[in-house]
Scaffold this active site. Structure first.
Site, PDB file in Angstrom:
ATOM      1  N   ASP A   1      -1.597  -4.063  18.825  1.00 37.93           N
ATOM      2  CA  ASP A   1      -3.010  -4.071  18.446  1.00 37.93           C
ATOM      3  C   ASP A   1      -3.888  -4.632  19.556  1.00 37.93           C
ATOM      4  O   ASP A   1      -5.015  -4.197  19.742  1.00 37.93           O
ATOM      5  CB  ASP A   1      -3.221  -4.848  17.147  1.00 37.93           C
ATOM      6  CG  ASP A   1      -2.749  -4.073  15.928  1.00 37.93           C
ATOM      7  OD1 ASP A   1      -2.475  -2.860  16.055  1.00 37.93           O
ATOM      8  OD2 ASP A   1      -2.649  -4.685  14.847  1.00 37.93           O
TER       9      ASP A   1
ATOM     10  N   TYR B   1       0.816  -1.205   0.000  1.00 35.93           N
ATOM     11  CA  TYR B   1       0.000   0.000   0.000  1.00 35.93           C
ATOM     12  C   TYR B   1       0.847   1.251   0.000  1.00 35.93           C
ATOM     13  O   TYR B   1       1.920   1.303   0.574  1.00 35.93           O
ATOM     14  CB  TYR B   1      -1.017   0.001   1.146  1.00 35.93           C
ATOM     15  CG  TYR B   1      -0.474  -0.091   2.542  1.00 35.93           C
ATOM     16  CD1 TYR B   1      -0.342   1.042   3.336  1.00 35.93           C
ATOM     17  CD2 TYR B   1      -0.117  -1.319   3.083  1.00 35.93           C
ATOM     18  CE1 TYR B   1       0.132   0.960   4.633  1.00 35.93           C
ATOM     19  CE2 TYR B   1       0.357  -1.415   4.378  1.00 35.93           C
ATOM     20  CZ  TYR B   1       0.478  -0.266   5.143  1.00 35.93           C
ATOM     21  OH  TYR B   1       0.967  -0.363   6.433  1.00 35.93           O
TER      22      TYR B   1
END
Length: 184
Positions: free
Chosen positions: A170, A132
């Site tokens: 996370d 990305y």
């Protein structure tokens, strides 16, 4: 390249054309001039690659706050993901809402995510790799995360959240109800 406007303002699904023959296919996955013509004005300054070994790996929900907010152009180069965005723009009618789409290497589709969204994904195949582009450089001081299984967001990742494979960072991400959005 085909462009589909999705349900959240500014989020786009791009389908680059593929030209094939007996050898395989060729596709132009990024063309600055063409994206400008399609209304994507961001200048991408950094490419990131992510490889995940196992199905059920969750990465996200991540964002960078202003002044280092990032737009992203996400594509899967191997495997498959369910890609999720959460609108963090306070003035948006979809603030605090999420949407997700499947992206696979087979289709070559891409997701354009404007700045002001949290982004995450769950892998659907072992050995999944994504690439990305980002419109700003990574800044540790600007990074933030929201818990992927936050009950106020209610994201259906298509997996048992208890079996999600997460990074320690996370797993410690904060709740959406405690989040003070820096995005207007």
């Amino acid at each position: 390249m085909q462009v589909e406007r999705l349900e959240m303002q500014g989020v786009l699904r791009l389908s680059p054309a593929r030209f094939g023959d007996s050898r395989g296919w060729f596709s132009e996955s990024w063309n600055h001039k063409r994206l400008q013509e399609l209304g994507i004005k961001e200048d991408f300054v950094q490419d990131n690659r992510s490889w995940s070994a196992s199905v059920g790996t969750v990465r996200g929900l991540h964002f960078q706050a202003p002044p280092n907010a990032q737009a992203k152009l996400v594509q899967v180069v191997q495997g498959a993901i369910f890609d999720v965005v959460v609108d963090l723009r306070r003035s948006s009618p979809s603030y605090g809402k999420w949407m997700g789409i499947d992206l696979t290497a087979e289709t070559g589709q891409q997701l354009f995510i404007p700045a002001g969204f949290a982004h995450g994904f769950v892998t659907r195949k072992d050995g999944t790799e994504i690439l990305y582009k980002c419109s700003d450089y990574y800044s540790p001081k600007a990074e933030g995360a929201i818990r992927f299984d936050d009950p106020d967001l209610g994201i259906d990742w298509g997996i048992d959240p208890a079996k999600a494979i997460l990074s320690d960072k996370d797993a410690r991400a904060g709740a959406f109800k405690d989040f003070q959005s820096p995005f207007a």
